[in-house]
Design an enzyme around this catalytic site. Structure first.
Site, PDB file in Angstrom:
ATOM      1  N   ARG A  63      -5.916 -30.193 -31.768  1.00  0.00           N
ATOM      2  CA  ARG A  63      -6.393 -30.419 -30.400  1.00  0.00           C
ATOM      3  C   ARG A  63      -5.390 -31.220 -29.572  1.00  0.00           C
ATOM      4  O   ARG A  63      -5.452 -31.240 -28.354  1.00  0.00           O
ATOM      5  CB  ARG A  63      -7.776 -31.095 -30.415  1.00  0.00           C
ATOM      6  CG  ARG A  63      -8.425 -31.056 -29.062  1.00  0.00           C
ATOM      7  CD  ARG A  63      -9.898 -31.489 -28.970  1.00  0.00           C
ATOM      8  NE  ARG A  63     -10.556 -31.830 -30.190  1.00  0.00           N
ATOM      9  CZ  ARG A  63     -10.618 -33.062 -30.711  1.00  0.00           C
ATOM     10  NH1 ARG A  63     -10.063 -34.082 -30.077  1.00  0.00           N
ATOM     11  NH2 ARG A  63     -11.238 -33.278 -31.842  1.00  0.00           N
ATOM     12  N   TYR A 116     -10.790 -17.986  -6.143  1.00  0.00           N
ATOM     13  CA  TYR A 116     -11.429 -17.467  -7.343  1.00  0.00           C
ATOM     14  C   TYR A 116     -12.871 -17.975  -7.415  1.00  0.00           C
ATOM     15  O   TYR A 116     -13.135 -19.165  -7.238  1.00  0.00           O
ATOM     16  CB  TYR A 116     -10.621 -17.943  -8.564  1.00  0.00           C
ATOM     17  CG  TYR A 116     -10.983 -17.252  -9.838  1.00  0.00           C
ATOM     18  CD1 TYR A 116     -10.711 -15.914 -10.020  1.00  0.00           C
ATOM     19  CD2 TYR A 116     -11.596 -17.946 -10.865  1.00  0.00           C
ATOM     20  CE1 TYR A 116     -11.046 -15.270 -11.197  1.00  0.00           C
ATOM     21  CE2 TYR A 116     -11.939 -17.320 -12.046  1.00  0.00           C
ATOM     22  CZ  TYR A 116     -11.659 -15.974 -12.203  1.00  0.00           C
ATOM     23  OH  TYR A 116     -11.997 -15.352 -13.368  1.00  0.00           O
ATOM     24  N   ASP A 188      -3.100 -23.177  -6.995  1.00  0.00           N
ATOM     25  CA  ASP A 188      -3.326 -22.156  -8.006  1.00  0.00           C
ATOM     26  C   ASP A 188      -2.420 -20.989  -7.630  1.00  0.00           C
ATOM     27  O   ASP A 188      -2.680 -20.282  -6.657  1.00  0.00           O
ATOM     28  CB  ASP A 188      -4.806 -21.745  -8.012  1.00  0.00           C
ATOM     29  CG  ASP A 188      -5.106 -20.615  -9.004  1.00  0.00           C
ATOM     30  OD1 ASP A 188      -4.159 -19.945  -9.446  1.00  0.00           O
ATOM     31  OD2 ASP A 188      -6.293 -20.413  -9.320  1.00  0.00           O
ATOM     32  N   LYS A 213      -3.208 -13.669 -16.761  1.00  0.00           N
ATOM     33  CA  LYS A 213      -2.843 -12.609 -15.818  1.00  0.00           C
ATOM     34  C   LYS A 213      -1.371 -12.220 -16.017  1.00  0.00           C
ATOM     35  O   LYS A 213      -1.039 -11.652 -17.021  1.00  0.00           O
ATOM     36  CB  LYS A 213      -3.147 -13.082 -14.405  1.00  0.00           C
ATOM     37  CG  LYS A 213      -4.554 -13.729 -14.244  1.00  0.00           C
ATOM     38  CD  LYS A 213      -5.688 -12.751 -14.435  1.00  0.00           C
ATOM     39  CE  LYS A 213      -7.051 -13.424 -14.544  1.00  0.00           C
ATOM     40  NZ  LYS A 213      -7.412 -14.287 -13.438  1.00  0.00           N
TER      41      LYS A 213
HETATM   42  C1  LIG Z   1      -8.297 -15.358 -13.341  1.00  0.00           C
HETATM   43  C2  LIG Z   1      -8.072 -16.473 -12.418  1.00  0.00           C
HETATM   44  C3  LIG Z   1      -8.476 -17.777 -12.755  1.00  0.00           C
HETATM   45  C4  LIG Z   1      -9.196 -18.098 -14.038  1.00  0.00           C
HETATM   46  O1  LIG Z   1      -8.401 -17.840 -15.151  1.00  0.00           O
HETATM   47  P1  LIG Z   1      -9.002 -17.465 -16.613  1.00  0.00           P
HETATM   48  O2  LIG Z   1      -7.788 -17.359 -17.447  1.00  0.00           O
HETATM   49  O3  LIG Z   1      -9.733 -16.145 -16.441  1.00  0.00           O
HETATM   50  O4  LIG Z   1      -9.915 -18.556 -16.996  1.00  0.00           O
HETATM   51  C5  LIG Z   1      -8.208 -18.795 -11.850  1.00  0.00           C
HETATM   52  N1  LIG Z   1      -7.579 -18.543 -10.681  1.00  0.00           N
HETATM   53  C6  LIG Z   1      -7.188 -17.296 -10.324  1.00  0.00           C
HETATM   54  C7  LIG Z   1      -6.503 -17.086  -9.016  1.00  0.00           C
HETATM   55  C8  LIG Z   1      -7.418 -16.227 -11.178  1.00  0.00           C
HETATM   56  O5  LIG Z   1      -7.034 -14.988 -10.823  1.00  0.00           O
END
Ligand SMILES: *Cc1c(COP(=O)(O)O)cnc(C)c1O
Length: 397
Positions: A63, A116, A188, A213
């Site tokens: 962890r 998101y 983000d 992604k």
């Molecule tokens: C998919 C996504 C998230 C969340 O990510 P996960 O890996 O699915 O938890 C946060 N911000 C954006 C812009 C995203 O496309």
């Protein structure tokens, strides 16, 4: 774990392949070994106390970190010009732990409106229960952002480009507002990747990505990352040791493997998305196209200043209603219908029927999600095939 200065001067593809990887590796392996273990052994009690007194550097328990995870983190830090990076088991684990680390009861957050769905939910529902207040301002309205700041404001948060409308934030103005009020700025940057945009170089305090992604890029892992100064990331790492949203060593390995082709993939996805957006722009059955690479995009000039490319997501509105958009989605044969984006496979979805399914049309409109909206995440397919496929579907719809 700061990034080597020489590495910073190298190009993104060289960094993606080499950064973080030292040689020789165990067993003279060329590939990064997966240290698939939950815990790490100590030779004797002396080694244990050397570890706790920080006389030696080594791992202790899964962890708190893992060598395969560290290599992925150094690679990501090099790509994003960050002092340090911290991986998580998902993008949302990165987002929630980061916000918990920098906020306390009574604090206030300013967030831009196109974001998101789960991030919105965490801010407005979960953090609200802990006495944290949130103001939402339109992405691109810097006066509203400035005016929303209170003495208790601790964080300014935005995506750029935003999901799903591809709005692009002016990072210089965003950072300037944050600095003027001594408020931490967080971007983000999932939609952009460090290949297209590096917000830390504009002075943003923390950047996060859903590595699920583009960074992983193959739709086969879940991970998230936060990047920034060693000091800030260290505070988040201490909280992660408690909250525990860690990445599995195998996912970290898949991420390292995926990252090697980041530049190649993103170049292709930028080109595919640009071609698709230009095809859709002005199409008789299309009402609007949201892609920052189009000259008609309201933040096209800002995007050109601060981005190398405009990303792989094209959002567009078809003429007609929810069912008109459904006919276009169902008529495509190459992109698969699925949530998520950024992988080598093209994906297509209607936000109204995916992330926002349980809301009514009116509730969706309140959060800016139109029924005729389609989000197309291009893969690395040949752009002529993607265009032919979409053209045929539009013709039938
Ligand atoms: C998919 C996504 C998230 C969340 O990510 P996960 O890996 O699915 O938890 C946060 N911000 C954006 C812009 C995203 O496309």
């Amino acid at each position: 774990m700061t990034t080597d200065k020489d590495e910073k001067r190298r190009g993104p593809s060289t960094l993606a392949v080499h950064a973080g990887e030292s040689h020789p590796k165990p067993g003279n392996s060329l590939a990064t070994p997966i240290i698939q273990t939950a815990t790490f052994t100590f030779a004797n009690t002396q080694e244990l106390s050397d570890h706790f007194e920080r006389r030696i550097e080594r791992e202790e328990y899964g962890r708190y970190g893992n060598p395969t995870q560290r290599i992925a983190e150094v690679k990501l830090a090099a790509l994003d010009s960050a002092e340090d990076a911290l991986l998580f088991g998902s993008g949302m684990a990165a987002m929630t732990t980061t916000l918990f680390a920098v906020l306390s009861r009574g604090a206030h957050v300013v967030v831009t409106d196109d974001s998101y769905r789960r991030t919105r939910q965490f801010l407005n529902q979960v953090l609200h229960r802990f006495g944290i207040e949130v103001s939402t301002v339109p992405a691109g309205d810097y006066d509203a952002m400035n005016d929303a700041i209170r003495p208790t404001t601790r964080v300014l948060l935005s995506e750029s480009p935003t999901n799903p409308y591809n709005r692009v934030l002016d990072l210089e103005r965003f950072v300037e507002i944050g600095r003027r009020h001594r408020v931490k700025t967080i971007i983000d940057a999932t939609f952009a990747t460090p290949y297209n945009q590096r917000p830390l170089e504009f002075g943003v305090d923390l950047v996060m990505h859903s590595a699920t992604k583009y960074l992983g890029g193959h739709n086969d892992l879940l991970a998230g990352v936060v990047l920034g100064s060693a000091d800030l990331v260290d505070g988040i790492r201490s909280l992660q040791a408690v909250t525990g949203g860690v990445v599995d060593p195998f996912a970290a390995y898949l991420l390292i493997r995926g990252l090697k082709t980041l530049a190649l993939r993103i170049e292709r996805q930028n080109a595919n998305a640009q071609a698709l957006a230009e095809f859709l722009d002005g199409h008789a059955k299309v009402e609007a196209v949201h892609y920052a690479g189009l000259a008609s995009h309201p933040q096209h000039d800002i995007a050109r200043r601060q981005m190398r490319g405009f990303g792989g997501v094209v959002s567009f509105e078809v003429k007609g209603d929810l069912s008109a958009a459904t006919r276009v989605v169902d008529g495509c044969t190459i992109p698969q219908i699925a949530p998520s984006l950024g992988g080598v496979e093209s994906l297509i979805e209607q936000p109204a029927l995916m992330s926002f399914y349980e809301l009514t049309t009116e509730e969706r409109l309140q959060v800016g999600i139109k029924d005729n909206l389609i989000r197309y995440s291009v893969g690395i397919d040949d752009s002529a095939d993607l265009i032919d496929d979409l053209a045929a579907s539009l013709a039938k719809a």
